[in-house]
Design a protein around this motif. Structure first.
Motif, PDB file in Angstrom:
ATOM      1  N   PHE A 182       0.827  -1.200   0.000  1.00 55.80           N
ATOM      2  CA  PHE A 182       0.000   0.000   0.000  1.00 55.80           C
ATOM      3  C   PHE A 182       0.863   1.253   0.000  1.00 55.80           C
ATOM      4  N   CYS A 183       1.880   1.273   0.850  1.00 59.80           N
ATOM      5  CA  CYS A 183       2.756   2.449   0.931  1.00 59.80           C
ATOM      6  C   CYS A 183       3.378   2.771  -0.423  1.00 59.80           C
ATOM      7  N   GLU A 184       3.845   1.733  -1.111  1.00 57.42           N
ATOM      8  CA  GLU A 184       4.470   1.934  -2.424  1.00 57.42           C
ATOM      9  C   GLU A 184       3.459   2.439  -3.448  1.00 57.42           C
ATOM     10  N   THR A 185       2.256   1.869  -3.416  1.00 56.57           N
ATOM     11  CA  THR A 185       1.263   2.162  -4.451  1.00 56.57           C
ATOM     12  C   THR A 185       0.568   3.493  -4.237  1.00 56.57           C
ATOM     13  N   VAL A 186       0.336   3.854  -2.984  1.00 59.45           N
ATOM     14  CA  VAL A 186      -0.438   5.058  -2.710  1.00 59.45           C
ATOM     15  C   VAL A 186       0.407   6.329  -2.810  1.00 59.45           C
ATOM     16  N   LYS A 187       1.720   6.206  -2.713  1.00 58.48           N
ATOM     17  CA  LYS A 187       2.580   7.401  -2.691  1.00 58.48           C
ATOM     18  C   LYS A 187       2.355   8.325  -3.890  1.00 58.48           C
ATOM     19  N   PRO A 188       2.396   7.829  -5.136  1.00 61.38           N
ATOM     20  CA  PRO A 188       2.158   8.747  -6.264  1.00 61.38           C
ATOM     21  C   PRO A 188       0.740   9.314  -6.280  1.00 61.38           C
ATOM     22  N   LEU A 189      -0.238   8.522  -5.823  1.00 63.63           N
ATOM     23  CA  LEU A 189      -1.607   9.029  -5.758  1.00 63.63           C
ATOM     24  C   LEU A 189      -1.711  10.139  -4.720  1.00 63.63           C
ATOM     25  N   GLN A 190      -1.023   9.946  -3.619  1.00 65.17           N
ATOM     26  CA  GLN A 190      -1.060  10.953  -2.563  1.00 65.17           C
ATOM     27  C   GLN A 190      -0.425  12.258  -3.024  1.00 65.17           C
ATOM     28  N   GLU A 191       0.670  12.144  -3.730  1.00 64.46           N
ATOM     29  CA  GLU A 191       1.337  13.338  -4.238  1.00 64.46           C
ATOM     30  C   GLU A 191       0.489  14.039  -5.307  1.00 64.46           C
ATOM     31  N   LYS A 192      -0.187  13.265  -6.142  1.00 67.67           N
ATOM     32  CA  LYS A 192      -0.990  13.842  -7.220  1.00 67.67           C
ATOM     33  C   LYS A 192      -2.255  14.504  -6.700  1.00 67.67           C
ATOM     34  N   TRP A 193      -2.927  13.848  -5.752  1.00 65.70           N
ATOM     35  CA  TRP A 193      -4.240  14.303  -5.312  1.00 65.70           C
ATOM     36  C   TRP A 193      -4.225  14.969  -3.940  1.00 65.70           C
ATOM     37  N   ASP A 194      -3.044  15.106  -3.347  1.00 65.23           N
ATOM     38  CA  ASP A 194      -2.924  15.740  -2.033  1.00 65.23           C
ATOM     39  C   ASP A 194      -3.850  15.060  -1.007  1.00 65.23           C
ATOM     40  N   LEU A 195      -3.696  13.747  -0.902  1.00 67.97           N
ATOM     41  CA  LEU A 195      -4.573  12.958  -0.050  1.00 67.97           C
ATOM     42  C   LEU A 195      -4.124  12.988   1.412  1.00 67.97           C
ATOM     43  N   ASN A 196      -5.093  12.974   2.311  1.00 67.87           N
ATOM     44  CA  ASN A 196      -4.824  12.846   3.741  1.00 67.87           C
ATOM     45  C   ASN A 196      -5.172  11.422   4.161  1.00 67.87           C
TER      46      ASN A 196
ATOM     47  N   LEU B 237       0.738   2.435   9.908  1.00 64.78           N
ATOM     48  CA  LEU B 237       1.476   3.640  10.272  1.00 64.78           C
ATOM     49  C   LEU B 237       2.945   3.309  10.542  1.00 64.78           C
ATOM     50  N   GLU B 238       3.198   2.171  11.171  1.00 61.72           N
ATOM     51  CA  GLU B 238       4.573   1.745  11.435  1.00 61.72           C
ATOM     52  C   GLU B 238       5.327   1.523  10.134  1.00 61.72           C
ATOM     53  N   THR B 239       4.681   0.840   9.193  1.00 61.06           N
ATOM     54  CA  THR B 239       5.315   0.597   7.898  1.00 61.06           C
ATOM     55  C   THR B 239       5.540   1.901   7.147  1.00 61.06           C
ATOM     56  N   TYR B 240       4.538   2.758   7.159  1.00 59.70           N
ATOM     57  CA  TYR B 240       4.626   4.052   6.473  1.00 59.70           C
ATOM     58  C   TYR B 240       5.769   4.882   7.057  1.00 59.70           C
ATOM     59  N   ARG B 241       5.838   4.883   8.368  1.00 55.98           N
ATOM     60  CA  ARG B 241       6.869   5.661   9.064  1.00 55.98           C
ATOM     61  C   ARG B 241       8.265   5.134   8.734  1.00 55.98           C
ATOM     62  N   ASP B 242       8.436   3.824   8.771  1.00 56.47           N
ATOM     63  CA  ASP B 242       9.746   3.228   8.519  1.00 56.47           C
ATOM     64  C   ASP B 242      10.166   3.380   7.067  1.00 56.47           C
ATOM     65  N   LYS B 243       9.206   3.270   6.171  1.00 59.72           N
ATOM     66  CA  LYS B 243       9.545   3.237   4.739  1.00 59.72           C
ATOM     67  C   LYS B 243       9.770   4.622   4.154  1.00 59.72           C
ATOM     68  N   PHE B 244       9.015   5.611   4.625  1.00 56.46           N
ATOM     69  CA  PHE B 244       9.092   6.933   4.016  1.00 56.46           C
ATOM     70  C   PHE B 244       9.416   8.043   5.012  1.00 56.46           C
ATOM     71  N   LEU B 245       8.625   8.129   6.060  1.00 56.02           N
ATOM     72  CA  LEU B 245       8.672   9.324   6.896  1.00 56.02           C
ATOM     73  C   LEU B 245       9.990   9.495   7.628  1.00 56.02           C
ATOM     74  N   SER B 246      10.634   8.394   8.004  1.00 59.25           N
ATOM     75  CA  SER B 246      11.879   8.494   8.743  1.00 59.25           C
ATOM     76  C   SER B 246      13.088   8.660   7.828  1.00 59.25           C
ATOM     77  N   GLN B 247      12.877   8.545   6.521  1.00 59.39           N
ATOM     78  CA  GLN B 247      14.000   8.572   5.587  1.00 59.39           C
ATOM     79  C   GLN B 247      14.074   9.859   4.767  1.00 59.39           C
ATOM     80  N   GLN B 248      13.078  10.699   4.862  1.00 59.49           N
ATOM     81  CA  GLN B 248      13.037  11.881   4.018  1.00 59.49           C
ATOM     82  C   GLN B 248      12.745  13.116   4.856  1.00 59.49           C
ATOM     83  N   SER B 249      13.247  14.239   4.386  1.00 61.66           N
ATOM     84  CA  SER B 249      12.970  15.487   5.089  1.00 61.66           C
ATOM     85  C   SER B 249      11.524  15.922   4.869  1.00 61.66           C
TER      86      SER B 249
END
Length: 218
Positions: free
Chosen positions: A42-56, A64-76
């Motif tokens: 889900f994290c991999e697939t939803v990322k471009p959709l989230q960026e395109k549509w400004d999804l919350n 949330l743990e997976t999302y945090r580990d995969k993206f949020l903790s690795q990027q500014s």
């Protein structure tokens, strides 16, 4: 719209949801409940959709743990995601240090939220054995005895509720945004009143099981 994905990774798709948001661009908020491998997909697939549509996104704890580990903790840059969890690896207490060290030693990988559930179960079993040494083997007396204790858990304190026999403890709200601000982490340690309100919401009389766990809890 409710979309239930396939359980096989090679069949995972968000196409129906993407079609929906294309037709309803005003729908910006999603409730997302995924665990395990599907959380990573889900994290991999939803990322471009989230960026395109400004999804919350409102995420369940394990997602949330997976999302945090995969993206949020690795990027500014963070992403608009919010959710409650009961554990983070950087919670400062002795029990959390012991748990993470033991998990790493025995499992050969970093500790996880799911592992905390097993650890807390071990705390209860340890107390059961202690009660046995005190010759308290009567279930009607044993369970109330377990409920009297406050256990030192990796998540902080942990209790067994005498009314429901659910375990509970502090809650942590994690919030990310689309700007460059770091993640906001708010810990709520005093949740007794909220817990009472939650457990007072009884099941309808025609429900045959009192089991609330539909993986929404993790």
């Amino acid at each position: 719209l409710t979309h239930v994905t396939h359980i096989n990774a090679n069949e995972f798709t968000l196409a129906p949801v993407e079609q929906f948001v294309t037709e309803h661009p005003d729908v910006k908020t999603w409730l997302c409940l995924f665990t395990g491998d599907m959380a990573e997909q889900f994290c991999e697939t939803v990322k471009p959709l989230q960026e395109k549509w400004d999804l919350n996104l409102y995420a369940s704890p394990m997602l949330l743990e997976t999302y945090r580990d995969k993206f949020l903790s690795q990027q500014s840059k963070t992403f608009p995601v919010k959710g409650y969890t009961c554990w983070l690896p950087d919670i400062e207490n002795e029990a959390n240090e012991i748990y993470q060290s033991a998990f790493k030693k025995n499992a050969g990988k970093d500790a996880s939220l799911f592992g905390v559930l097993g650890w807390d179960t071990g705390l209860l079993l340890k107390e059961v054995l202690q009660q046995k040494t005190e010759e308290n083997e009567n279930v009607t007396q044993l369970i109330p005895a377990l409920c009297k204790n406050t256990y030192e858990s990796p998540r902080g304190w942990m209790k067994l509720d005498a009314a429901t026999f659910f375990t509970y403890g502090p809650s942590i709200l994690i919030s990310g945004s689309s700007d460059s601000n770091p993640l906001e982490i708010d810990e709520y340690k005093d949740i007794e009143e909220e817990w009472k309100r939650f457990t007072s919401d009884r099941f309808p009389p025609d429900v045959h099981s009192g089991w609330r766990n539909t993986y929404l809890c993790i």
